[in-house]
Design a protein around this motif. Structure first.
Motif, PDB file in Angstrom:
ATOM      1  N   LYS A   1       0.830  -1.202   0.000  1.00  0.00           N
ATOM      2  CA  LYS A   1       0.000   0.000   0.000  1.00  0.00           C
ATOM      3  C   LYS A   1       0.865   1.253   0.000  1.00  0.00           C
ATOM      4  O   LYS A   1       0.629   2.202  -0.765  1.00  0.00           O
ATOM      5  N   ALA A   2       1.910   1.254   0.866  1.00  0.00           N
ATOM      6  CA  ALA A   2       2.816   2.401   0.941  1.00  0.00           C
ATOM      7  C   ALA A   2       3.576   2.584  -0.383  1.00  0.00           C
ATOM      8  O   ALA A   2       3.806   3.709  -0.832  1.00  0.00           O
ATOM      9  N   GLN A   3       3.924   1.479  -1.016  1.00  0.00           N
ATOM     10  CA  GLN A   3       4.615   1.545  -2.299  1.00  0.00           C
ATOM     11  C   GLN A   3       3.713   2.156  -3.376  1.00  0.00           C
ATOM     12  O   GLN A   3       4.153   3.002  -4.169  1.00  0.00           O
ATOM     13  N   ALA A   4       2.442   1.747  -3.384  1.00  0.00           N
ATOM     14  CA  ALA A   4       1.492   2.271  -4.370  1.00  0.00           C
ATOM     15  C   ALA A   4       1.274   3.769  -4.169  1.00  0.00           C
ATOM     16  O   ALA A   4       1.207   4.536  -5.142  1.00  0.00           O
TER      17      ALA A   4
ATOM     18  N   ARG B   1       4.265   5.652  -5.493  1.00  0.00           N
ATOM     19  CA  ARG B   1       4.262   5.682  -6.956  1.00  0.00           C
ATOM     20  C   ARG B   1       3.280   6.723  -7.482  1.00  0.00           C
ATOM     21  O   ARG B   1       3.556   7.397  -8.489  1.00  0.00           O
ATOM     22  N   GLU B   2       2.157   6.874  -6.823  1.00  0.00           N
ATOM     23  CA  GLU B   2       1.188   7.887  -7.225  1.00  0.00           C
ATOM     24  C   GLU B   2       1.781   9.288  -7.065  1.00  0.00           C
ATOM     25  O   GLU B   2       1.589  10.159  -7.926  1.00  0.00           O
ATOM     26  N   LYS B   3       2.492   9.493  -5.969  1.00  0.00           N
ATOM     27  CA  LYS B   3       3.127  10.797  -5.749  1.00  0.00           C
ATOM     28  C   LYS B   3       4.199  11.060  -6.799  1.00  0.00           C
ATOM     29  O   LYS B   3       4.349  12.191  -7.284  1.00  0.00           O
ATOM     30  N   MET B   4       4.941  10.018  -7.170  1.00  0.00           N
ATOM     31  CA  MET B   4       5.968  10.170  -8.195  1.00  0.00           C
ATOM     32  C   MET B   4       5.327  10.529  -9.534  1.00  0.00           C
ATOM     33  O   MET B   4       5.864  11.344 -10.297  1.00  0.00           O
ATOM     34  N   ALA B   5       4.177   9.934  -9.810  1.00  0.00           N
ATOM     35  CA  ALA B   5       3.468  10.239 -11.054  1.00  0.00           C
ATOM     36  C   ALA B   5       3.033  11.702 -11.082  1.00  0.00           C
ATOM     37  O   ALA B   5       3.054  12.349 -12.144  1.00  0.00           O
TER      38      ALA B   5
ATOM     39  N   THR C   1      11.413   6.774   0.346  1.00  0.00           N
ATOM     40  CA  THR C   1      10.342   5.840   0.696  1.00  0.00           C
ATOM     41  C   THR C   1      10.289   4.686  -0.300  1.00  0.00           C
ATOM     42  O   THR C   1      10.200   3.516   0.089  1.00  0.00           O
ATOM     43  N   MET C   2      10.365   4.996  -1.574  1.00  0.00           N
ATOM     44  CA  MET C   2      10.282   3.958  -2.597  1.00  0.00           C
ATOM     45  C   MET C   2      11.462   2.993  -2.531  1.00  0.00           C
ATOM     46  O   MET C   2      11.330   1.802  -2.817  1.00  0.00           O
ATOM     47  N   SER C   3      12.647   3.508  -2.146  1.00  0.00           N
ATOM     48  CA  SER C   3      13.831   2.654  -2.093  1.00  0.00           C
ATOM     49  C   SER C   3      13.688   1.533  -1.069  1.00  0.00           C
ATOM     50  O   SER C   3      14.333   0.492  -1.183  1.00  0.00           O
ATOM     51  N   LYS C   4      12.816   1.741  -0.061  1.00  0.00           N
ATOM     52  CA  LYS C   4      12.611   0.698   0.949  1.00  0.00           C
ATOM     53  C   LYS C   4      11.924  -0.536   0.367  1.00  0.00           C
ATOM     54  O   LYS C   4      12.036  -1.634   0.914  1.00  0.00           O
ATOM     55  N   PHE C   5      11.204  -0.329  -0.737  1.00  0.00           N
ATOM     56  CA  PHE C   5      10.416  -1.425  -1.298  1.00  0.00           C
ATOM     57  C   PHE C   5      11.002  -1.973  -2.602  1.00  0.00           C
ATOM     58  O   PHE C   5      10.404  -2.849  -3.231  1.00  0.00           O
TER      59      PHE C   5
END
Length: 306
Positions: free
Chosen positions: A213-216, A219-223, A278-282
């Motif tokens: 969920k945190a990864q998704a 990704r939305e924020k990156m978009a 945050t994304m690097s954690k996943f």
């Protein structure tokens, strides 16, 4: 190469900001501190970001011209309008192939000048950001080179150290190819050396539902940031692209917009850092690597340059 014709080999190099650097060779085998190569008007030569440079007798004049690449994938000629011992460089000229300005795949061009087919007629070889290498056969004359479309010598690379099916037993070279041609094995044929950039990946992570969920969300924020980058680029009218017949007034305006683009991009990049973390954690653990690959020449195509 001996850029200043004093009998001692020198070094030249491109750079990320785009300047070209000259390291004068010393009699004791060392090199002097670098100086920035300048044009005939005393201004630093500008060929674009992530520049590469290769000195060669491109126009058959006996003088060393500069063959350059940049992050946009272009190939440029900086003509030496001076003498072999006292170079005076003119303005960069974009080189065409098949009547179109050369732009290699994924940018990051690295051109060299070489008699690849050993016919006595050198041609243009260019490495690309996607890891591929192209051969532009010289269909012109030594004094006036002309090129047809690029012929693929090496296919695109792979970001990871494996083939398209993930098989590590038959690894592939990576991206951002940089090349050198030499008879490595002494068989009389020119071989190809290729340096690259890639990644070595660890095992895929087993993420929990909460992590997914945190990864998704990340990704939305990156978009969203990607949309902001695109909007910024569109609002400023693509200031990185130099239009033909640009007037001094238009250039001054474009350079102002380019500075605004850089400032805006830097600000957005700083805001994105927490999301990257945050994304690097996943993500799968990874580390960059760079290899040198050897491509042996098995056969020489002895065809006329037509």
């Amino acid at each position: 190469m001996d850029l200043d014709h004093d009998g001692i080999p020198d070094l030249i190099s491109g750079s990320w900001p785009g300047q070209l650097y000259f390291f004068k060779g010393q009699a004791n085998g060392t090199f002097a501190e670098p100086t920035i190569l300048k044009d005939r008007d005393g201004e630093p030569i500008k060929v674009g970001n992530a520049s590469t440079v290769f000195a060669c007798n491109f126009r058959g004049t006996g003088r060393l011209d500069l063959l350059c690449g940049n992050i946009d994938g272009e190939v440029l000629l900086v003509p030496n309008e001076g003498s072999p011992t006292e170079p005076a460089y003119g303005l960069p000229e974009k080189i065409k192939a098949d009547d179109k300005v050369i732009k290699v795949p994924h940018g990051d061009s690295h051109p060299i000048w070489v008699d690849w087919d050993q016919t006595g007629q050198p041609g243009l070889m260019a490495a690309a950001g996607d890891g591929s290498v192209l051969w532009y056969r010289n269909r012109g004359t030594p004094e006036s080179p002309a090129f047809g479309p690029g012929e693929p010598l090496v296919p695109a690379g792979s970001y990871g150290e494996q083939d398209e099916k993930g098989d590590k037993s038959s690894p592939r070279h990576g991206y951002r190819a940089k090349i050198c041609v030499a008879d490595v094995n002494g068989d009389g044929k020119l071989d190809l050396l290729l340096g690259d950039f890639g990644m070595e990946f660890g095992p895929t992570l087993n993420l929990s539902a909460e992590d997914q969920k945190a990864q998704a969300e990340a990704r939305e924020k990156m978009a969203e940031f990607d949309k902001k980058f695109r909007k910024l680029y569109e609002e400023l009218g693509n200031p990185q692209e130099e239009p033909p017949n640009e007037t001094a007034e238009q250039r001054a305006d474009r350079l102002k917009r380019l500075e605004r683009l850089k400032e805006g991009a830097m600000k957005l990049s700083m805001e994105m850092q927490p999301i990257y973390q945050t994304m690097s954690k996943f993500e799968r653990p990874s580390k960059p690597r760079g290899n040198v690959w050897y491509f042996e020449r098995l056969e020489v195509r002895k065809s006329a340059a037509k």
